[in-house]
Design a protein around this motif. Structure first.
Motif, PDB file in Angstrom:
ATOM      1  N   ILE A   2       0.840  -1.204   0.000  1.00 27.90           N
ATOM      2  CA  ILE A   2       0.000   0.000   0.000  1.00 27.90           C
ATOM      3  C   ILE A   2       0.872   1.250   0.000  1.00 27.90           C
ATOM      4  O   ILE A   2       0.649   2.178  -0.786  1.00 27.90           O
ATOM      5  N   LEU A  41       1.114   4.137  -3.020  1.00 26.42           N
ATOM      6  CA  LEU A  41       0.746   5.530  -2.775  1.00 26.42           C
ATOM      7  C   LEU A  41       1.832   6.533  -3.169  1.00 26.42           C
ATOM      8  O   LEU A  41       1.584   7.736  -3.171  1.00 26.42           O
ATOM      9  N   LYS A  42       3.024   6.064  -3.541  1.00 29.48           N
ATOM     10  CA  LYS A  42       4.122   6.978  -3.896  1.00 29.48           C
ATOM     11  C   LYS A  42       3.728   7.947  -5.009  1.00 29.48           C
ATOM     12  O   LYS A  42       4.129   9.104  -4.967  1.00 29.48           O
ATOM     13  N   ALA A  82       0.417   8.256  -6.065  1.00 24.02           N
ATOM     14  CA  ALA A  82      -1.044   8.403  -6.027  1.00 24.02           C
ATOM     15  C   ALA A  82      -1.454   9.864  -5.881  1.00 24.02           C
ATOM     16  O   ALA A  82      -0.742  10.678  -5.290  1.00 24.02           O
ATOM     17  N   GLU A 141      -3.713  12.972  -4.412  1.00 22.25           N
ATOM     18  CA  GLU A 141      -4.137  13.287  -3.043  1.00 22.25           C
ATOM     19  C   GLU A 141      -5.510  12.687  -2.755  1.00 22.25           C
ATOM     20  O   GLU A 141      -5.783  12.259  -1.642  1.00 22.25           O
ATOM     21  N   LYS A 152      -4.975   9.007  -1.877  1.00 19.77           N
ATOM     22  CA  LYS A 152      -4.359   8.921  -0.547  1.00 19.77           C
ATOM     23  C   LYS A 152      -5.387   9.217   0.541  1.00 19.77           C
ATOM     24  O   LYS A 152      -5.495   8.484   1.529  1.00 19.77           O
ATOM     25  N   ILE A 182      -7.909   6.374   1.054  1.00 18.07           N
ATOM     26  CA  ILE A 182      -7.339   5.238   1.776  1.00 18.07           C
ATOM     27  C   ILE A 182      -7.169   5.571   3.249  1.00 18.07           C
ATOM     28  O   ILE A 182      -7.579   4.797   4.123  1.00 18.07           O
ATOM     29  N   ARG A 223       1.777   5.473   6.783  1.00 18.68           N
ATOM     30  CA  ARG A 223       2.627   6.666   6.660  1.00 18.68           C
ATOM     31  C   ARG A 223       4.066   6.363   7.092  1.00 18.68           C
ATOM     32  O   ARG A 223       5.023   6.823   6.451  1.00 18.68           O
ATOM     33  N   GLN A 277       5.744   4.507   4.375  1.00 23.58           N
ATOM     34  CA  GLN A 277       6.082   5.404   3.273  1.00 23.58           C
ATOM     35  C   GLN A 277       7.398   6.128   3.557  1.00 23.58           C
ATOM     36  O   GLN A 277       8.210   6.322   2.657  1.00 23.58           O
ATOM     37  N   GLN A 326       0.325  -0.878  -7.396  1.00 24.77           N
ATOM     38  CA  GLN A 326      -1.009  -0.368  -7.714  1.00 24.77           C
ATOM     39  C   GLN A 326      -1.835  -1.444  -8.400  1.00 24.77           C
ATOM     40  O   GLN A 326      -3.029  -1.600  -8.111  1.00 24.77           O
TER      41      GLN A 326
END
Length: 159
Positions: free
Chosen positions: A85, A89-90, A92, A94, A97, A100, A113, A116, A131
């Motif tokens: 996930i 999201l790198k 993705a 806003e 994000k 989610i 977070r 990440q 993804q």
């Protein structure tokens, strides 16, 4: 080549009903990487805008995650490991994000977070693969009846 095949299928070349052909095109394009999918979909739309829109409406893409109901998105996220996930999201938007993070508990959001922050630079192909894993999980959960996808991304009325 993929764009030519997609265009041919959308124009009725080959066997099956028009709906079946468009569904096949959507399935093939959904499995393609983003650049290939976007190029092929653009080609189809240029030659037949109606078919292009029909194909796009049959596709579920990573960018469509915010269209899922919150409880369904929560099921999707819980079926996937946190690292996947975080990697997905790198790049993705806003909107994705936010959807989610709002669908999971504050603790789960914090874990994502933190993951990440631990990720360094990664090849785009790895991000797109993460993804695609999420999109495949959505499809699997829908097939299993765990979540529902309304046609065209619109939420179906619940009774």
């Amino acid at each position: 080549v993929l764009g030519q095949r997609a265009r041919a299928a959308s124009q009725g070349v080959g066997a099956g009903s028009a709906e079946a052909r468009l569904s096949l095109v959507a399935k093939v394009l959904s499995a393609a990487n983003r650049a290939t999918r976007d190029a092929a979909l653009t080609t189809v739309k240029e030659h037949d805008p109606e078919a292009g829109e029909a194909v796009r409406s049959l596709m579920f893409l990573f960018e469509d995650l915010p269209k899922l109901r919150s409880e369904d998105l929560r099921k999707v996220v819980s079926a996937i490991d946190t690292q996947t996930i975080a990697l997905a999201l790198k790049t993705a938007s806003e909107e994705v994000k936010q959807a989610i993070f709002e669908s999971v508990s504050s603790r789960a959001a914090e874990t994502i977070r933190e993951e990440q922050e631990l990720l360094g630079p990664r090849p785009l192909s790895e991000v797109e693969a993460a993804q695609q894993t999420i999109v495949e999980t959505v499809a699997r959960l829908q097939e299993e009846g765990e979540i529902t996808l309304a046609a065209g991304g619109e939420e179906e009325e619940m009774v």
